[in-house]
Motif scaffolding. Structure first.
Motif, PDB file in Angstrom:
ATOM      1  N   SER A  39       0.824  -1.213   0.000  1.00 40.06           N
ATOM      2  CA  SER A  39       0.000   0.000   0.000  1.00 40.06           C
ATOM      3  C   SER A  39       0.857   1.261   0.000  1.00 40.06           C
ATOM      4  CB  SER A  39      -0.938   0.004   1.210  1.00 40.06           C
ATOM      5  OG  SER A  39      -0.208   0.016   2.418  1.00 40.06           O
TER       6      SER A  39
ATOM      7  N   ALA B  32       1.455   3.130  -3.276  1.00 41.72           N
ATOM      8  CA  ALA B  32       0.372   3.920  -3.872  1.00 41.72           C
ATOM      9  C   ALA B  32       0.065   5.201  -3.116  1.00 41.72           C
ATOM     10  CB  ALA B  32      -0.893   3.066  -3.951  1.00 41.72           C
TER      11      ALA B  32
ATOM     12  N   ASN C 268      -1.943   8.055  -5.156  1.00 46.56           N
ATOM     13  CA  ASN C 268      -3.321   8.126  -4.659  1.00 46.56           C
ATOM     14  C   ASN C 268      -3.654   9.531  -4.183  1.00 46.56           C
ATOM     15  OD1 ASN C 268      -5.823   7.102  -4.010  1.00 46.56           O
ATOM     16  ND2 ASN C 268      -5.012   5.385  -2.853  1.00 46.56           N
TER      17      ASN C 268
ATOM     18  N   THR D 253      -3.016  -0.898  -5.919  1.00 44.58           N
ATOM     19  CA  THR D 253      -1.739  -0.227  -6.179  1.00 44.58           C
ATOM     20  C   THR D 253      -1.383  -0.268  -7.662  1.00 44.58           C
ATOM     21  OG1 THR D 253      -0.924  -0.707  -3.958  1.00 44.58           O
ATOM     22  CG2 THR D 253       0.723  -0.246  -5.652  1.00 44.58           C
TER      23      THR D 253
END
Length: 481
Positions: free
Chosen positions: A124, A127, A131, A183
């Protein structure tokens, strides 16, 4: 930013959250029928460990990227490198802690489970920057597509694995696979590409804002999901699973409504941070737009909690319905808390945010410890009380900036409260006159409640409902076009 662009962003942010939560909810219904409360209870430990460390490392920098308007490519590279390295260390720490936690709580499965879910923080972390950039640009449409597709694949894979006897490992598969697919999708959509870069002096300045936000949000995780640590030492692990299921249903709504507030409100407010009038207007309009839908949803959830739990999850989960009912009532005030927080974040007032959130979390954790002496229902009531206290403190902070306190905000929503009371009256009258089975109630009662709610809003000639009908009509026309 134009109102049309803001409305479009809000629409797609809502689609993203609704689609993901709906898919996750459907997958959880199947998983709850294939797995036991004990398995969900043990897995709750893994979720807590992953979310706690991921939030501590990642969320503050994500908020920083959305809030700051002057970050260069080099700044983003430094943030990416720092988050990636710290998340890798967190993954190692989670995996290494498995045997110790398994021995302390007496759950041998944790020793093998934690090294698997420890992959999640590292994946995570990749990203975090892209994001945040997509959120800052309010590009919620591609994020929505990525969200629901990854949720379908990971949820479907988990159900398939559980059906074939994978047990608790099906839940681990859902968590890790969902993070990996999200991702990959985010990197495919975002044009930004990372480069490893480290500058301690620059990072130190950015951390001054990011760290308080991360610490507070980590304490929030500990507050909202720390019941795992409290209940497991005093009660059977099945009680953890039961509380987790009731809490999990409410969290689906929380993520939808408060997630919509934070994802749309922060970019909008950050652009207008110097205009207190615009901030006040944004707070009032955003809060009304969310609570006109969230309030009847939470009230309906509280009324139908027993039918919902037994019909969807099965008889083995019946004891979870009182938890769901209490937490759903508390959820009514949650959007107020979330909306007022965005004022401080938009202004970049990280110290004020940190001190007030720290106070709220310590109060909340203390209340939950006290509530644990009265069983899992005591923990639920303690959590509900902490939500109300948190909303009051957040609104008090926002009042110093925009001049609108908690009572003013609630009074501005009086048409919603009147319509909600009418909805409750219609539902109770129907149940008294026409007793029905659980499945029938789930099918009919929401329609009766919704009809009473929106008809009352129309008869009141409420500006809030008129605007909702207008927005709904425009969305319908757009979809038909």
């Amino acid at each position: 930013m134009t109102l049309e662009r803001a409305a479009n962003a809000g629409f797609w942010a809502g689609v993203d959250l609704l689609a993901r939560q709906l898919v996750t909810f459907i997958a959880t219904v199947f998983l709850a029928r294939l797995l036991t409360p004990e398995q969900f209870g043990i897995f709750a430990f893994a979720v807590l460990a992953v979310m706690l460390l991921s939030t501590l490392i990642q969320n503050g920098f994500s908020t920083l990227i959305v809030q700051r308007q002057d970050l260069a490519k080099e700044d983003l590279d430094r943030i990416f490198t720092a988050v990636l390295v710290a998340s890798a260390l967190a993954s190692i720490a989670i995996a290494a802690a498995g045997p110790a936690l398994a021995a302390f709580y007496g759950f041998p499965e944790l020793a093998r489970l934690l090294p698997i879910v420890a992959i999640h923080p590292f994946v995570s972390a990749l990203a975090v920057v892209p994001n945040a950039l997509l959120t800052k640009q309010m590009r919620f449409k591609p994020m929505a597509n990525i969200g629901w597709m990854s949720a379908i694949v990971s949820g479907g894979g988990a159900v398939y694995a559980a059906f074939h006897g994978a047990g608790i490992w099906a839940l681990a598969l859902q968590m890790v696979l969902g993070a990996a697919l999200s991702t990959i999708g985010i990197f495919f959509v975002c044009k930004w590409r990372p480069a490893l870069r480290f500058d301690f002096a620059k990072l130190k300045e950015q951390t001054r804002f990011a760290l308080p936000v991360s610490v507070v949000q980590s304490l929030s995780i500990l507050h909202t999901q720390g019941f795992v640590l409290i209940i497991a030492k005093a009660y059977p692990v099945s009680d953890v699973g039961l509380f987790n299921r009731g809490y999990g249903v409410v969290q689906l709504s929380h993520r939808m409504f408060t997630g919509l507030v934070s994802r749309v409100a922060l970019p909008l407010m950050a652009e207008r941070a110097g205009d207190h009038g615009a901030l006040r207007s944004g707070l009032e309009r955003g809060l009304a737009g969310i609570m006109i839908l969230s309030t009847p949803a939470y009230v309906g959830l509280a009324i139908l909690s027993e039918d919902l739990i037994v019909t969807l999850y099965g008889e083995q989960w019946r004891a979870a319905w009182p938890i769901l009912s209490v937490l759903a009532i508390a959820g009514i005030i949650n959007p107020v808390h979330a909306a007022n927080i965005q004022i401080l974040l938009a202004k970049g007032m990280s110290r004020t945010y940190f001190s007030s959130e720290l106070l709220k979390r310590f109060i909340g954790i203390g209340l939950m410890i006290c509530g644990s002496f009265f069983g899992i229902i005591g923990v639920a009531y303690a959590y509900a009380a902490s939500v109300v206290i948190s909303a009051y403190i957040s609104a008090a902070n926002a009042k110093r900036i925009v001049g609108v306190g908690l009572l003013d905000q609630l009074m501005a929503l009086r048409d919603i409260w009147i319509a909600t009371l009418a909805m409750m009256g219609a539902i109770l009258a129907f149940e008294w006159l026409v007793p029905t089975a659980s499945f029938t109630r789930l099918a009919i009662v929401p329609m009766i409640g919704a009809a009473a709610y929106f008809v009352t809003g129309y008869l009141l000639k409420s500006p809030l409902f008129i605007q909702l009908f207008k927005d709904g009509s425009q969305l319908l026309s757009r979809s038909q076009t």
